[in-house]
Scaffold this motif. Sequence first.
Motif, PDB file in Angstrom:
ATOM      1  N   ASP A   3      -6.478 -91.329  83.841  1.00  0.00           N
ATOM      2  CA  ASP A   3      -6.798 -92.151  84.959  1.00  0.00           C
ATOM      3  C   ASP A   3      -6.339 -93.712  84.815  1.00  0.00           C
ATOM      4  N   VAL A   4      -5.760 -93.910  85.546  1.00  0.00           N
ATOM      5  CA  VAL A   4      -5.230 -95.443  85.306  1.00  0.00           C
ATOM      6  C   VAL A   4      -6.340 -96.271  86.525  1.00  0.00           C
ATOM      7  N   LEU A   5      -7.169 -97.186  86.180  1.00  0.00           N
ATOM      8  CA  LEU A   5      -8.094 -97.764  86.854  1.00  0.00           C
ATOM      9  C   LEU A   5      -7.385 -99.010  87.769  1.00  0.00           C
ATOM     10  N   GLY A   6      -7.605 -99.131  89.020  1.00  0.00           N
ATOM     11  CA  GLY A   6      -7.040-100.257  89.495  1.00  0.00           C
ATOM     12  C   GLY A   6      -8.249-101.221  89.616  1.00  0.00           C
ATOM     13  N   ALA A   7      -8.066-102.467  90.151  1.00  0.00           N
ATOM     14  CA  ALA A   7      -9.064-103.590  90.231  1.00  0.00           C
ATOM     15  C   ALA A   7     -10.292-103.058  91.064  1.00  0.00           C
ATOM     16  N   PHE A   8     -11.358-103.034  90.487  1.00  0.00           N
ATOM     17  CA  PHE A   8     -12.638-102.322  90.971  1.00  0.00           C
ATOM     18  C   PHE A   8     -13.249-103.516  91.972  1.00  0.00           C
ATOM     19  N   ALA A   9     -13.458-102.754  93.483  1.00  0.00           N
ATOM     20  CA  ALA A   9     -14.081-103.563  94.317  1.00  0.00           C
ATOM     21  C   ALA A   9     -14.940-102.558  95.268  1.00  0.00           C
ATOM     22  N   VAL A  10     -15.943-103.146  96.005  1.00  0.00           N
ATOM     23  CA  VAL A  10     -16.400-102.404  97.051  1.00  0.00           C
ATOM     24  C   VAL A  10     -16.203-103.042  98.236  1.00  0.00           C
ATOM     25  N   THR A  11     -15.663-102.762  99.145  1.00  0.00           N
ATOM     26  CA  THR A  11     -15.312-103.494 100.453  1.00  0.00           C
ATOM     27  C   THR A  11     -15.958-103.177 101.625  1.00  0.00           C
ATOM     28  N   GLY A  12     -16.814-101.994 101.658  1.00  0.00           N
ATOM     29  CA  GLY A  12     -17.602-101.374 102.800  1.00  0.00           C
ATOM     30  C   GLY A  12     -18.339-100.378 102.753  1.00  0.00           C
ATOM     31  N   VAL A  13     -19.360-100.138 103.371  1.00  0.00           N
ATOM     32  CA  VAL A  13     -20.147 -99.008 103.233  1.00  0.00           C
ATOM     33  C   VAL A  13     -20.341 -98.500 104.709  1.00  0.00           C
ATOM     34  N   GLU A  14     -20.185 -97.337 105.016  1.00  0.00           N
ATOM     35  CA  GLU A  14     -20.253 -96.782 106.362  1.00  0.00           C
ATOM     36  C   GLU A  14     -21.018 -95.231 106.507  1.00  0.00           C
ATOM     37  N   PRO A  15     -21.947 -95.346 107.351  1.00  0.00           N
ATOM     38  CA  PRO A  15     -22.601 -96.487 108.145  1.00  0.00           C
ATOM     39  C   PRO A  15     -23.627 -97.485 107.481  1.00  0.00           C
ATOM     40  N   LEU A  36      -7.921 -99.365  82.478  1.00  0.00           N
ATOM     41  CA  LEU A  36      -7.175-100.368  83.372  1.00  0.00           C
ATOM     42  C   LEU A  36      -5.739-100.156  82.624  1.00  0.00           C
ATOM     43  N   PRO A  37      -4.609-101.127  83.431  1.00  0.00           N
ATOM     44  CA  PRO A  37      -3.311-101.526  82.938  1.00  0.00           C
ATOM     45  C   PRO A  37      -3.656-102.343  81.660  1.00  0.00           C
ATOM     46  N   GLY A  38      -3.162-102.306  80.696  1.00  0.00           N
ATOM     47  CA  GLY A  38      -3.285-103.232  79.698  1.00  0.00           C
ATOM     48  C   GLY A  38      -4.378-102.760  78.592  1.00  0.00           C
ATOM     49  N   SER A  39      -4.924-101.772  79.167  1.00  0.00           N
ATOM     50  CA  SER A  39      -5.858-101.098  77.961  1.00  0.00           C
ATOM     51  C   SER A  39      -5.249 -99.977  76.759  1.00  0.00           C
ATOM     52  N   VAL A  40      -5.889 -99.711  75.818  1.00  0.00           N
ATOM     53  CA  VAL A  40      -4.998 -99.170  74.763  1.00  0.00           C
ATOM     54  C   VAL A  40      -5.661 -97.741  74.938  1.00  0.00           C
ATOM     55  N   VAL A  41      -4.750 -96.809  74.749  1.00  0.00           N
ATOM     56  CA  VAL A  41      -4.929 -95.386  74.854  1.00  0.00           C
ATOM     57  C   VAL A  41      -4.711 -94.896  73.492  1.00  0.00           C
ATOM     58  N   THR A  42      -5.312 -94.008  72.783  1.00  0.00           N
ATOM     59  CA  THR A  42      -4.896 -93.569  71.341  1.00  0.00           C
ATOM     60  C   THR A  42      -4.749 -92.156  71.622  1.00  0.00           C
ATOM     61  N   ILE A  43      -3.491 -91.846  71.108  1.00  0.00           N
ATOM     62  CA  ILE A  43      -3.161 -90.275  71.423  1.00  0.00           C
ATOM     63  C   ILE A  43      -2.982 -89.505  70.063  1.00  0.00           C
ATOM     64  N   HIS A  44      -3.816 -88.508  69.865  1.00  0.00           N
ATOM     65  CA  HIS A  44      -3.888 -87.786  68.638  1.00  0.00           C
ATOM     66  C   HIS A  44      -3.007 -86.386  68.964  1.00  0.00           C
ATOM     67  N   ILE A  46      -1.383 -99.153  78.118  1.00  0.00           N
ATOM     68  CA  ILE A  46      -1.126 -98.871  79.655  1.00  0.00           C
ATOM     69  C   ILE A  46      -0.409 -99.776  80.215  1.00  0.00           C
ATOM     70  N   PRO A  47       0.854 -99.571  80.841  1.00  0.00           N
ATOM     71  CA  PRO A  47       1.716-100.675  81.448  1.00  0.00           C
ATOM     72  C   PRO A  47       1.089-101.085  82.691  1.00  0.00           C
ATOM     73  N   ALA A  48       1.435-102.422  83.146  1.00  0.00           N
ATOM     74  CA  ALA A  48       1.235-102.666  84.555  1.00  0.00           C
ATOM     75  C   ALA A  48       1.782-101.889  85.516  1.00  0.00           C
ATOM     76  N   GLY A  49       1.280-101.510  86.637  1.00  0.00           N
ATOM     77  CA  GLY A  49       1.593-100.707  87.595  1.00  0.00           C
ATOM     78  C   GLY A  49       1.710 -99.273  87.471  1.00  0.00           C
ATOM     79  N   ALA A  50       1.232 -98.831  86.313  1.00  0.00           N
ATOM     80  CA  ALA A  50       1.190 -97.457  86.057  1.00  0.00           C
ATOM     81  C   ALA A  50       0.103 -96.878  87.035  1.00  0.00           C
ATOM     82  N   THR A  51       0.449 -95.632  87.207  1.00  0.00           N
ATOM     83  CA  THR A  51      -0.673 -94.747  88.057  1.00  0.00           C
ATOM     84  C   THR A  51      -1.314 -93.639  87.127  1.00  0.00           C
ATOM     85  N   SER A  52      -2.098 -92.955  87.650  1.00  0.00           N
ATOM     86  CA  SER A  52      -2.883 -91.993  86.935  1.00  0.00           C
ATOM     87  C   SER A  52      -1.943 -90.912  86.559  1.00  0.00           C
TER      88      SER A  52
END
Length: 691
Positions: A519-531, A451-459, A493-499
């Motif tokens: 992969d920059v994760l956004g706010a996780f949520a499930v809003t619907g299932v179809e059908p 997520l934005p704000g998380s720390v990534v370690t680059i080797h 990972i800065p705010a507003g970053a995309t993958s």
Amino acid sequence: MLALFAALFALPAHAQVEQPPPVIERLEPTSGPPGTVVQMVGRYFRPGQQVRLAGQPVEVLSQMPNRWTLRIPQGAQSGRIAVEVPGVTTTIGPEFRVLAAAPPPVITDLQPRVVAPGGEVRILGENFSPRITENLVTLGGVGVVVRTATPTELVVIVPPTAQSGRFSVRVAGSGETVAPFDLQIGVPLAITGFSPAVGAPGTQVTVSGTGFQSSPRGQQVFIGNTAVRVVSASPTALVIEVPPSATSGVIMVDVRRTGRAYSATPFVVQAAPVVASFDPPAGPPGSMVRVRGANFGTDVRVVQVIFGNVLGVVRGLSPQEIVVEVPQGAGTGPISVIINGVGPVRSSGVFSVLSAPAIADFQPRSGGVGTEVVITGSGFSPVAAQNRVSISGVAAQVIAAAPTQLRVRMPAASSGPIQIDVQNAGTARSSQPFVVTTPPFIARFEPAQGLPGSVVTIHGASFGNNAALVEATIGDRRMQLRSVTDQRIEAVIPAGATSGQLRVTVRLQGSAVSQQVFDVLGAFAVTGVEPANAYPGQWLTIRGSGFTATGMEVRFAGVSTPVPYTFVTASEIRVVVPTGASSGALAVRTADGREASPRVDVTPPPGGMAITSVESRGCVRQGCTVIVRGHGFGARPNDQWVTFGGQRVRVRRASPVELELNVHRRMMGTATFRVQTRSGQSAESTPFTLQ
């Protein structure tokens, strides 16, 4: 007392003081004609004494105490020489024999009759004495030196101050004569100059002057001690030819019976130079050339080396080699050599004057090892091997070359100016340094998503240790650096970053980009299932946010294992309702443990048979694996048969809602799948393409 003195003075003269009588020892000569000059040698000769020959008085020319000079008178006869002391005594000496008088001299000719002061004249005639000292010669009353004498010829030297007049010759014991014609004093013999002043054997030299003979044989000419051939002659000019054996020296002209004249300066005999070779064959102005050959001498002041029509600067000299600097303005062509005025002698080969190399620009101005740099300028060789390019003394690889451009690959070296050494053309150096960089390298990073704000370690490597020189970004967003070492970076990972890929830039060294995508994760949520109601084998679409392509789990109630999902977007995934699923919570979990559980009602399949979807799982050499979903299928593979485009395919696995098929490669193409059960039910898909 007075009476005594008077008595003494009254004595006879012979009684006063007795003088010894003269003694005659010898005569020189002892014979000769009248007029012969005779030396009488003896003792006690005194003034007042008289000399007689056979009683005849003899003229005394000079008197010395022990030697008198006498002249035998005309008409004298042979007899003894006597010396008389008048009134006292007579001394008788040796005999002198008087010979018959020789005939007087006669002048018949003068050769030449016109001569310059200092010249020689032959006086021809008769009755001259073969003894030089017995011939007294004058010209206009001025004594003349007699060089040689024979009875018929006298060779005399005309005095420098002589004037025209007649010769007089007086021969001892023979008489005197005067020439019947005048000797004319003419132009003096002299050398006023010669040209050229320097020449090789075979050179013709013009000697200018006066008093020369008009015939080439009328004079002899020497250079130093070497006689030379007179090609042509006139009273004022001689043309001579320098012989092979001649050495440098003054020129001497010897005119017969006239005299000799010498040049004021020496003629320099200079062999023609020989130009055998030169090295290098080409070079720019300011470069050094070695000219090899012969006869160059050792005096740099008389050496000229010419490039085109421009004089080079001689820097070194030996008889076989000249080291010369190519002058500014020199032109391509043979090299000409002049030694002491002899030449020019040209080389057989052509010396190519090159323009000195110059660097105008190079791009890029910095880069790591292996960076290709384009250098622009002038004076480069089109042959790559003739251009040596280096930085800090380390050679770079020349990839391509043209007269105005070089393309090189940079070596492992420290930063510095670029230097180009062009073969035979010189050296050029850039005014600005090329900065050799060590770009960073990204080996991996962890975690792969966050997520934005998380720390990534680059080797990786070559990040340096100065965080002020390092920048890390994801996409176009700059990340905050938590720590930096040469092989590891921790960034937020800065705010507003995309993958996207991660990039690390080290100032003045370069950049590195990761091969993987974070992969920059956004706010996780499930809003619907179809059908909302689905039966096993049916596709179920889950919508929301913060979905990732990997790392998520989807579980159905009644099934213990997660089912595979298909990532569509970060806001949509799709799953197939598995066999055995039951109504209840659908657990959707992210890799970092966040979970959402919407409800899904699982219903029995509808009656009858239908094909709802077809999916290819890939093709290999033996064939293609295809998943056919729907309802009403048999539970076992043998409960139905399936065709594709009318050709039967193998059913490998079966359930009421899904069939796994193996389609042979020869059936590739576009067709429909048809399923028919033993009970007689059938279903057909929409056209599907296998390739």
